[in-house]
Design an enzyme around this catalytic site. Structure first.
Site: not given
Ligand code: PGA
Length: 259
Positions: A95, A234-235, A9-10, A213
């Site tokens: 989300h 995400g990140g 998820n960019w 995370s």
């Molecule tokens: P994150 O985000 O890996 O940066 O915690 C996950 C997401 O929101 O899908």
């Protein structure tokens, strides 16, 4: 048997050139992981360019949101058929950032889920509790409410095609990952809810990702849980080497599932 699925998820990141370079780098290495389904979800404006960059590879294209109507006077919105037209196979819905910053409620998310199926898209539906809810011992209650609301009125076949992402809000972008035990407990509860509404066989077929995370150093332990089928990242999905290292954390034969 369900196939592992890892999606990036960019969010609202990257320039067009960076998005293309990242997509190319992931696509190039995706062949090394034939046992994992992989998707990237760039911002709307890069969908077409990223779609071209991953064409012919094992990487699928996903969007991060959409409006539930097919067309009409909805200034600034993007419709499900527009996403299909650009080659999207998936769309992330509900989300927690949409719920938190844009006021999206389960009923509206449910409309989107139905609209996604109508347009031939597979929804990745996010559920997850806030920190205060976890601390108050309400986690499973919140998950049940979001499951009932966001995933209302799906046929058994649509349920099978739905990807659920369990994303505890307190773990998103915070570096605080849920323990494998905390995540597994919720994944198991989701499978029970599916079994109650449909049957055990269908509950065993639905792909349930963990998100919040996920990094190369914690992915392997999460994926070793029997009901964790992959991740919504995400990140760490913004760097090809990190995203690929997370994918490498999914071993052949996982998820062990099939209880
Ligand atoms: P994150 O985000 O890996 O940066 O915690 C996950 C997401 O929101 O899908």
């Amino acid at each position: 048997m369900r196939r592992p699925f890892i999606a990036g998820n960019w969010k609202m990141h990257l320039t067009r050139a960076e998005a293309i370079a990242l997509a190319e780098a992931v696509a190039q290495k995706a062949e090394n992981f034939p046992h994992v389904d992989i998707a990237v979800c760039p911002p709307f404006v890069y969908l077409e360019a990223v779609g071209r960059a991953i064409a012919g590879s094992r990487v699928a294209l996903g969007a991060q949101n959409m409006y539930p109507e097919s067309s009409g006077a909805f200034t600034g919105e993007i419709s499900p058929p527009m996403l299909s037209d650009l080659g999207c196979r998936y769309v992330i819905l509900g989300h927690s950032e949409r719920r938190q910053w844009f006021g999206e409620k389960d009923e509206f998310i449910n409309k989107k889920v139905h609209a996604a199926f109508k347009a031939g898209l597979r929804p990745i539906v996010c559920v997850g509790e806030q920190l205060a809810e976890r601390e108050a011992g309400q986690t499973l209650q919140v998950i049940r409410r979001q499951f009932e609301g966001s995933l209302a009125d799906l046929t058994a076949e649509q349920m099978q095609q739905t990807v659920i992402a369990y994303e505890p809000v307190w773990a998103i972008g915070t570096g605080k990952v849920a323990t494998p035990h905390q995540a597994e407990e919720v994944h198991l509860e989701l499978r029970k809810l599916i079994a109650q509404r449909y049957n055990t066989e269908i509950s065993q077929q639905v792909v349930i990702q963990y998100g919040g995370s996920v990094k190369p150093d914690n992915a392997g332990e999460l994926f070793s849980q029997p009901d964790i089928d992959g991740a919504l990242v995400g990140g760490a999905s913004l760097k090809a080497d990190q995203f690929l290292a997370i994918i490498a954390g999914m071993k052949k034969g996982q998820p062990s599932g099939g209880r």
